[in-house]
Design an enzyme around this catalytic site. Structure first.
Site, PDB file in Angstrom:
ATOM      1  CG  HIS A 470      -5.739  -6.026 -11.861  1.00  0.00           C
ATOM      2  ND1 HIS A 470      -6.492  -6.475 -11.113  1.00  0.00           N
ATOM      3  CD2 HIS A 470      -4.641  -6.630 -11.601  1.00  0.00           C
ATOM      4  CE1 HIS A 470      -6.479  -5.769  -9.980  1.00  0.00           C
ATOM      5  NE2 HIS A 470      -4.505  -6.189  -9.938  1.00  0.00           N
ATOM      6  CD  GLU A 471      -1.164  -6.035 -12.179  1.00  0.00           C
ATOM      7  OE1 GLU A 471      -0.651  -4.588 -11.347  1.00  0.00           O
ATOM      8  OE2 GLU A 471      -1.379  -7.048 -12.003  1.00  0.00           O
ATOM      9  CG  HIS A 474      -3.246  -1.323 -10.160  1.00  0.00           C
ATOM     10  ND1 HIS A 474      -4.238  -1.409  -8.314  1.00  0.00           N
ATOM     11  CD2 HIS A 474      -3.657  -3.125  -9.460  1.00  0.00           C
ATOM     12  CE1 HIS A 474      -4.142  -2.058  -8.203  1.00  0.00           C
ATOM     13  NE2 HIS A 474      -4.032  -3.479  -9.666  1.00  0.00           N
ATOM     14  CG  HIS A 477      -4.407   4.724  -9.360  1.00  0.00           C
ATOM     15  ND1 HIS A 477      -4.770   3.923  -7.541  1.00  0.00           N
ATOM     16  CD2 HIS A 477      -5.017   6.650  -8.832  1.00  0.00           C
ATOM     17  CE1 HIS A 477      -5.676   5.124  -6.813  1.00  0.00           C
ATOM     18  NE2 HIS A 477      -4.716   6.305  -7.070  1.00  0.00           N
TER      19      HIS A 477
END
Length: 494
Positions: A470-471, A474, A477
């Site tokens: 999940h991290e 990010h 991104h």
């Protein structure tokens, strides 16, 4: 000796990839650098207002965007370390720094002269490209949403509210960490930890050894220590003790956060009303995809209508198993995870602990990188000799499929007493225009995963693997960001 000779923030870093020289930055460097950053930023803002030429993108918006580059650099380092690696002395600085930053931001956002220049550009965007228009719109809305149109009296009220709010969030965070660290449970009778996986026992024994205990097992309120007890400890009293302690962090103890939470809620409501909103939620959601509290409530109701009946059925199954297995008639929160694990074993022959050997942390990180390479063609290479703020932090260079440099990825994955709970992605350097050029990003993943011991490497449970992925999303991104302006780059967009 000149200040530029002693303070790393006042000179070129001269490090590989212009990385932050964490090894050279001392606590005494922050305040002088922040004070200088504020001075320079105020001078730059004044220059915008004093400019007699008609306001345009370059002499107003871009200059505003770059007006506080030194200030941004220093505060980015400070607040990153505040959450990831800081002691009480370091944290105490936040009570000085945060009000100064809040005051400065208020002065900008409520400056009528500055707003008039921004507004004029907003109303005449001819000749601007799409990204420039987006940045103009961003600043215009920021001024409106942060008091530019308020009366002088209300602007003063807003500044007072924001300065107080700026001190409360760091206090809250510090209290949670202190309360978490204050709890230790040393157990010497192995019967009391019956049911715990061997890996959990080894970790607790290693923790006891590191704290100088004469044998036994030491448990804390760090997630890797807590979760195995919730899930596997047969000792119901132990589950209750840990559950109550974890739920009561910063509650009715010397680090009590109740008054702080109440005050934050009060100030947020006052602020929202001052700015013309019914609630803080309405203020926040205005810029989010949902846009209104009503949309969020409607979504939650739809989820509830489907999820609650299924959840209720599952809870009844778990309660039934607890009754049949151990004659538990007063089912409590500390029973939920324990009997849920038993039910999964009965129904699906599934035991999450059996997956851990497949999830050695090095293998998980390698898996992350392989997925990214397959999806985007990017590659990762660990770097040595890069300054880091803790010896456990690893740094990776990220290259695009054509071999060009995309950025750096810092990984700080394990718990310690100087780090807050949870997991998050962060920016050390945001991609975009800074110091006269477009710069590539330096991003980080910070987490509190199961650490290694003196007997075993770090073996993650499935939920921890999901957290890392999940991290990492990010982080991608941030790494793949390709914008001109930092404000519009990376996770700065919603």
């Amino acid at each position: 000796m000149k200040k530029s000779d002693t303070n790393p923030f006042f000179k070129s870093y001269n490090t590989p990839y212009d990385t932050i020289p964490f090894d050279k930055i001392k606590i005494e460097h922050y305040m002088p650098a922040i004070e200088e950053g504020l001075k320079v930023a105020r001078e730059n803002i004044k220059a915008i207002k004093d400019n007699k030429t008609a306001p345009d993108f370059d002499n107003t918006i871009l200059t505003l965007q770059t007006s506080g580059e030194l200030l941004d650099e220093v505060t980015t380092v400070y607040f990153n370390l505040y959450g990831a690696e800081s002691n009480d002395e370091f944290k105490a600085l936040a009570q000085k720094i945060s009000p100064m930053l809040a005051e400065f931001r208020n002065q900008i956002m409520t400056d009528s002269e500055l707003f008039k220049r921004v507004e004029r550009i907003y109303k005449n965007q001819e000749g601007l490209n799409a990204e420039q228009k987006r940045l103009v719109e961003y600043y215009y809305k920021q001024f409106i949403r942060n008091g530019a149109n308020l009366s002088q009296e209300d602007k003063k009220k807003l500044e007072k509210i924001d300065k107080e709010l700026s001190t409360l969030s760091p206090k809250f965070s510090q209290n949670v960490l202190k309360s978490t660290n204050a709890f230790e449970l040393h157990i010497t009778d192995e019967k009391e930890i019956d049911g715990l996986p061997e890996g959990s026992k080894e970790a607790a024994a290693f923790a006891a050894k590191k704290k100088g205990k004469d044998g036994g097992w030491l448990f804390t309120l760090q997630i890797p220590s807590v979760l195995p007890i919730f899930k596997y400890a047969k000792n119901r009293k132990l589950r209750e003790k840990i559950n109550r302690a974890y739920g009561a962090r910063a509650f009715k103890d010397e680090f009590d956060n109740r008054e702080i939470l109440l005050r934050i809620a009060q100030l947020r409501q006052e602020r929202a009303e001052l700015l013309g909103y019914k609630t803080h939620a309405q203020y926040v959601l205005e810029e989010r995809m949902a846009e209104t509290p009503e949309t969020v409530e409607g979504f939650l109701e739809r989820v509830y209508s489907v999820a609650f009946p299924a959840a209720k059925k599952e809870v009844e199954e778990i309660k039934k198993l607890a009754k049949e297995t151990d004659n538990i008639v007063d089912f409590q929160t500390w029973d939920s995870a324990y009997y849920s694990e038993k039910l999964k074993k009965i129904k699906y022959n599934y035991d999450e602990e059996e997956l851990r050997p497949y999830f050695k942390v090095e293998n998980v990180i390698d898996g992350l990188f392989q997925v990214a390479e397959k999806l985007y063609g990017i590659t990762f290479k660990e770097l040595n000799g890069i300054p880091v703020y803790h010896h456990e932090v690893k740094v990776f260079e990220v290259d695009d499929k054509d071999g060009s440099h995309l950025g750096l990825l810092y990984m700080d994955l394990f718990p310690r007493e100087t780090k807050r709970n949870g997991a998050w992605m962060t920016n050390f350097k945001t991609q975009g225009f800074s110091h006269g050029e477009i710069r590539r990003p330096h991003v980080g993943i910070v987490a509190n995963l199961t650490p290694s011991t003196d007997k075993k490497p770090s073996l993650l449970e499935l939920s921890e693997v999901q957290t890392v992925f999940h991290e990492f999303g990010h982080a991608l991104h941030g790494l793949l960001s390709d914008c001109t302006y930092q404000t519009l780059a990376s996770p700065n967009v919603y």
